[in-house]
Structures are given as structure tokens and as C-alpha cells.
Design a protein around this motif. Structure first.
Motif, PDB file in Angstrom:
ATOM      1  N   ASN A   1      -2.368   9.897   3.681  1.00 54.61           N
ATOM      2  CA  ASN A   1      -3.600   9.039   2.935  1.00 54.61           C
ATOM      3  C   ASN A   1      -3.876   7.566   3.546  1.00 54.61           C
ATOM      4  OD1 ASN A   1      -3.455  11.366   1.230  1.00 54.61           O
ATOM      5  ND2 ASN A   1      -2.524  10.482  -0.531  1.00 54.61           N
ATOM      6  N   LEU A   2      -2.785   7.041   3.961  1.00 55.25           N
ATOM      7  CA  LEU A   2      -2.998   5.873   4.545  1.00 55.25           C
ATOM      8  C   LEU A   2      -3.200   5.785   5.946  1.00 55.25           C
ATOM      9  CD1 LEU A   2       0.205   4.102   2.826  1.00 55.25           C
ATOM     10  CD2 LEU A   2      -2.322   3.501   2.379  1.00 55.25           C
TER      11      LEU A   2
ATOM     12  N   THR B   1       2.597  12.897   2.399  1.00 52.46           N
ATOM     13  CA  THR B   1       1.416  12.565   1.452  1.00 52.46           C
ATOM     14  C   THR B   1       0.949  10.854   1.728  1.00 52.46           C
ATOM     15  OG1 THR B   1       1.843  14.059  -0.091  1.00 52.46           O
ATOM     16  CG2 THR B   1       0.203  12.600  -0.540  1.00 52.46           C
ATOM     17  N   ALA B   2       1.902  10.112   1.643  1.00 57.75           N
ATOM     18  CA  ALA B   2       1.580   8.660   1.677  1.00 57.75           C
ATOM     19  C   ALA B   2       0.998   8.561   2.917  1.00 57.75           C
ATOM     20  CB  ALA B   2       2.794   7.887   1.604  1.00 57.75           C
TER      21      ALA B   2
ATOM     22  N   ASP C   1       0.742  -1.186   0.138  1.00 54.07           N
ATOM     23  CA  ASP C   1       0.192   0.138   0.005  1.00 54.07           C
ATOM     24  C   ASP C   1       0.620   1.284   0.029  1.00 54.07           C
ATOM     25  OD1 ASP C   1      -1.976  -1.749  -0.119  1.00 54.07           O
ATOM     26  OD2 ASP C   1      -2.598  -1.480   2.209  1.00 54.07           O
ATOM     27  N   TRP C   2       2.062   1.148   0.700  1.00 48.60           N
ATOM     28  CA  TRP C   2       2.891   2.272   0.900  1.00 48.60           C
ATOM     29  C   TRP C   2       3.548   2.648  -0.489  1.00 48.60           C
ATOM     30  CZ3 TRP C   2       3.877   5.696   4.424  1.00 48.60           C
ATOM     31  CH2 TRP C   2       4.944   6.614   4.575  1.00 48.60           C
TER      32      TRP C   2
ATOM     33  N   GLU D   1       1.062   4.230  -2.912  1.00 55.43           N
ATOM     34  CA  GLU D   1       0.863   5.791  -2.713  1.00 55.43           C
ATOM     35  C   GLU D   1       2.091   6.565  -2.904  1.00 55.43           C
ATOM     36  OE1 GLU D   1      -1.502   7.731  -1.321  1.00 55.43           O
ATOM     37  OE2 GLU D   1      -2.930   6.296  -1.315  1.00 55.43           O
TER      38      GLU D   1
ATOM     39  N   LYS E   1       2.105   7.120  -6.978  1.00 57.44           N
ATOM     40  CA  LYS E   1       0.759   7.359  -7.707  1.00 57.44           C
ATOM     41  C   LYS E   1       0.980   8.500  -9.025  1.00 57.44           C
ATOM     42  CE  LYS E   1      -3.063   7.432  -4.527  1.00 57.44           C
ATOM     43  NZ  LYS E   1      -4.058   8.315  -3.725  1.00 57.44           N
TER      44      LYS E   1
END
Length: 525
Positions: free
Chosen positions: A270-271, A266-267, A213-214, A217, A220
Motif C-alpha cells: 500500500n505504501l 499489505t503495508a 505511515d508504516w 498501515e 488499520k
């Protein structure tokens, strides 16, 4: 009659000699048993198990005993110094210094002749300990240790929630905080953040922290510099499926490069990982506080961005962002207080040549709290004027045992120093605080000892040519004289000769790059 008498006497002689021989052998067996019993008593009193290397150091021939200078006076001084060091450490867990035979075994696994070229041209990365440690795999000691802690954490959780009256066993390497002391990790120069994230997952047993997931992100917009060691796809720490409540903990990710920090923040946002303990700090870390400059246009995730990029008169208009420079001593005091009994469980440093400065800025009080440490060694930044030997000795004074960290392999540096380790070549070092985490220290030392039993435990280094082999054979790093072999630093003459050749190779390399750029430009025109 005389002849008969003499024959009887001759027949008696072999019996007498045989009796003497048997008596001698029995006495040696008794002495050996007594020595072993004495060692067992001493070790059981100190709480440490006896091991094969300790026995071997007593029973093997002279050339296999611990290395000391040749004359008796120096021998006594050396023994006194060793005793003083052990007393200063106030720690019985320091492994014994390598024997001469063990050092020779290390040389067969990490060949010194492959490091000869690295003195002149370290950027070619041909040295054996560069090749063996370029992307360490810690699964068979660090991950294994944390798997054991995870199991203990699970058992304590069940004991606490399942039966409130049940006693909780506290005989573990970390103090208890609620069920287990809150995990603390520091990642200095955490770059794209994958290692820091896995450290938090390892320390908190939180399966929801996902490198996949990291990575999604962080990429992206499709712009992220490739990882040298592919940390984005390597296996994550395995969390037990029945861990319901993760352990409390934080990882502090220090990153100075502006474009990389923006992506990290940002990552993280968002997570929702900040709420899980992932802290991103836009700062550089060194041995002094202040400000320094970094390039705003650096590519996100670029792994060669550090303090040296805008220092030493190389600053230009692209170095346009001021970044705060911290010391770990100040940061730890501010964020964790002056409680020197709490642990900093993992400290990872990768700052492109300024790793020793980070350690110096941490100071004794912080380092004594660290359980496990990783850092890089190379020829750049401050390392140019620093020696690995001095750093290893400094860490030994605060109870660390350090190793070259390979792919599930470890070669000990502490007490096993050799001259060719002073060759400034890119490599990775792992250290364990033998006083705070003796169980992890034992795991790491056992890996080294097992490696010594292997006939060929390393050297994936590039094969060198016959001509280079001839030149290397005459160099001081190839000497098998015990005094030369274990010297701390390369001689000034060897360094001076190497620097002349290095500068020549750099000029040739720069000219080739410039020529290639000119050809490319001409083609475009």
C-alpha cells in the motif's frame, strides 16, 4: 679537629643524596619520553592514533596490567595466544584486553550480584545487563556514523552533478557504487518492521520512508501486538533536507509468523515501499535449511513467536502452517552472488533464542562481509545449550568487536569477558567489524572508554534484598580472583543447583497462573 671534619662530611651527605635523587628523576623522565616517542612512531606507522588506555597499560602498576594466569609459563603461553589471535585477525584495530581495574569498573556499573537471581529465574529480568540493554539507543555511534556518510554522499552528489570534471574523494569506509555502494541491510525476525524500515531510511538517506505511515498501515484493523521498546514512536534517522536522490539500497525483512507477514506485505504494497528497497520474506532463518511449523492464529506482531513455539514436542493442532527455513549463507549467495568484497552494511537478529544459530548458518564468508551486527542473548531456544563467550570468540576471529548495547552506552565483551556474563539473561549485543569500518569501531570503543572514566555509568537494575545479597555474595560470579573472575563458563555445579531452583519456581508460577485461570473461569460461570 676531628669533630670539625665530621661535621663537614655530614653537611656534604645531604648534597650528594639530593644530587643522586635529581639524577634519578631526570633519567626516568627521559625514559618515559623515549617510550612515548616509540609508541607514537609505531602507531603512526600502523595508521592508528595513540590513546590513553594504551599508555596506561604500560605505565600503571602490575595489578592494572592485562589479566594473565599467575605463573610465568602460563603467562608466556597467554601472551603467545594473544599474539596468534591478533595475527589471525590480520588486523591492528583490535582494542587491547581490559585491565583488572577496568573489569572491576565494569562490575561497579553492571553489578554481578543482580544477576544471581537470573541464574535461577531469568524471566524476572533483574540482571544488570538486562536492565541496561533492554532497549538499546544507537544514536551516538551508529546514527552518528551514518550522518557522516550522509554528508559525504551529499558532497559527492554535488561534486558529480555540479561539475562532472571534479574528482570524487573515495577515502571512506565503504567502496563506491556510482556515488556510494548500494546499501544492504538484513533484518532477521523483523516482527512489525519498524526497525527494518528505519535501517533502510538510515542506509539510503530516504526521508520518504516514514515510521508514522508504516504504523498507520499496520494498525488499520486495530490489531497489532504492542512493541516492548516502542519502536513505532522512537525517533527516526534524521535525513538532510537537501538530499535530492536517495542512495540505492535494500533491506530484507525475514519474518516467519504468518499473521505478521500478512500485515507486513499489505503495508509494504500500500505504501509502495518495495520499490524503495523494502523486501518482505516469509521465512525463518537458522543454521540448517528445511521447513518448520508456525501458528496461523498467532496475534500479528507478537514478539515471542519463534521456531521454539512449535518445536520440542510442544507442537499442537494450532501449529498448522509450514514455513520455509533458510540459512543466510544460501540466501546471500542466491541474491547477492559470490562477491565477497561487497558489504552487508547492517545485520539485525531477533529470533527468540535462536540468534546464534542464525550466525552459524551465515558462516565465515557472510560474516566477514557484515559491517555492523546486532543480536539478542537470552535463556530460550538454542541459547539454553550455547554460550555467549563462544559466539564472541567466533566473531572476534572474523574481526568483530562486541559490546553490551545500552542506552547510548557500550560495555565491551571482546577482550573483557567476565564469568557472570555467562548468566543467560535477556540482553542485547552490538558488534562492529573493525576491519571494514574502523571509523565506526573507533566511535564505539571511545564510548566504552569514556564510560570507564565515569564514576557510575550504569546499573539501573532492581535493588536486591539483603537475603539475596547474602546468598549472591557466596556465589562464584562474585569472586574477585582474576582466574575465576574471567572464567568462560559457570561451573556445572552452579548450573545444576540453579536449575533445581528454577524448575521449582516455574512450577510455582505455573500453578499460580492455573489457579488464577480457574478463578476467572468460575466467575464467568
Amino acid at each position: 679537629m676531628r669533630i670539625k671534619t665530621n661535621n663537614k662530611q655530614k653537611r656534604k651527605c645531604p648534597k650528594i643524596l639530593f644530587t643522586i635523587l635529581i639524577s634519578f628523576i631526570l633519567s626516568m623522565v627521559v625514559v618515559t619520553i623515549l617510550v612515548l616517542l616509540l609508541l607514537l612512531n609505531n602507531n603512526s606507522a600502523g595508521g592508528n592514533a595513540i590513546n590513553a588506555s594504551m599508555i596506561a597499560s604500560l605505565l600503571l602498576p602490575d595489578d592494572n596490567h592485562h589479566l594473565t594466569p599467575m605463573d610465568d609459563n602460563n603467562n608466556n603461553n597467554n601472551n603467545n595466544n594473544n599474539n596468534n589471535n591478533n595475527n589471525n585477525n590480520n588486523n591492528k584495530n583490535r582494542p587491547p584486553d581490559c585491565t583488572l581495574n577496568q573489569l572491576k569498573k565494569v562490575r561497579r556499573q553492571l553489578r554481578p550480584d543482580t544477576c544471581f537471581e537470573a541464574i535461577e529465574a531469568p524471566f524476572y529480568q533483574t540482571c544488570s545487563f538486562t536492565q541496561e540493554t533492554k532497549c538499546p539507543d544507537v544514536t551516538n555511534y551508529l546514527d552518528e556514523y551514518y550522518q557522516e556518510l550522509q554528508q559525504e554522499y551529499l558532497e559527492k552528489t554535488i561534486a558529480t552533478t555540479g561539475n562532472g570534471d571534479k574528482d570524487i574523494d573515495t577515502d571512506i569506509d565503504t567502496a563506491t557504487y556510482d556515488i556510494m555502494e548500494a546499501f544492504v541491510g538484513l533484518s532477521v525476525g523483523c516482527n512489525k518492521g519498524f526497525d527494518a524500515l528505519n535501517t533502510l531510511r538510515r542506509g539510503t538517506f530516504d526521508a520518504s520512508l516514514s515510521k508514522h505511515d508504516w504504523g498507520m498501515e499496520m494498525t488499520k484493523d486495530g490489531i497489532l501486538h504492542q512493541s516492548v521498546c516502542a519502536q513505532n514512536v522512537t525517533l527516526s534517522f534524521q535525513v538532510l533536507p537537501n538530499i535530492v536522490q536517495p542512495r540505492k539500497g535494500t533491506v530484507h525483512c525475514f519474518e516467519p509468523v504468518p499473521a505478521t507477514v500478512k500485515k507486513l506485505q499489505t503495508a509494504n504494497r500500500n505504501l509502495g515501499y518495495e520499490a524503495k528497497g523494502y523486501k518482505v520474506i516469509h521465512a525463518a532463518v537458522s543454521n540448517v535449511t528445511g521447513v518448520d511449523y508456525f501458528q496461523s492464529k498467532s496475534r500479528p506482531g507478537h514478539e515471542n513467536g519463534g521456531l521454539g513455539n512449535c518445536r520440542n514436542d510442544v507442537r499442537n493442532v494450532e501449529c498448522d502452517v509450514q514455513v520455509q527455513v533458510l540459512t543466510l549463507a544460501d540466501y546471500v549467495k542466491e541474491h547477492f552472488g559470490g562477491n565477497d568484497s561487497s558489504s552487508i552494511h547492517i545485520l539485525q537478529i531477533d529470533v527468540e533464542g535462536y540468534d546464534a544459530d542464525v550466525l552459524l548458518g551465515a558462516g565465515k564468508d557472510v560474516l566477514e562481509r557484515v559491517e555492523y551486527l546486532e543480536f539478542e542473548y537470552n535463556w530460550m531456544g538454542s541459547w539454553k545449550n550455547q554460550h555467549l563467550y563462544d559466539v564472541i570468540e567466533m566473531l572476534d576471529d572474523v574481526d568483530f568487536t562486541c559490546y553490551w548495547a545500552g542506552n547510548q552506552k557500550l560495555w565491551r565483551l571482546t577482550g573483557c569477558w567476565q564469568l557472570y556474563f555467562d548468566v543467560h539473561a535477556w540482553s542485547n549485543v552490538a558488534c562492529v567489524n573493525r576491519k571494514r569500518v574502523p571509523r565506526l569501531a573507533m566511535k564505539m570503543e571511545n564510548i566504552f572508554q569514556q564510560l570507564l572514566l565515569m564514576e557510575d555509568g550504569g546499573t539501573s537494575a532492581t535493588t536486591i534484598t539483603k537475603g539475596k545479597m547474602m546468598r549472591a555474595s557466596r556465589h562464584e560470579i562474585m569472586s574477585l580472583d582474576p582466574t575465576m573472575m574471567t572464567s568462560k563458563y559457570l561451573s556445572p555445579e552452579a548450573i545444576s543447583r540453579a536449575m533445581v531452583k528454577r524448575n521449582k519456581k516455574i512450577r510455582i508460577k505455573a500453578a499460580a497462573v492455573a489457579a488464577a485461570a480457574a478463578v476467572a473461569k468460575k466467575k464467568k460461570e
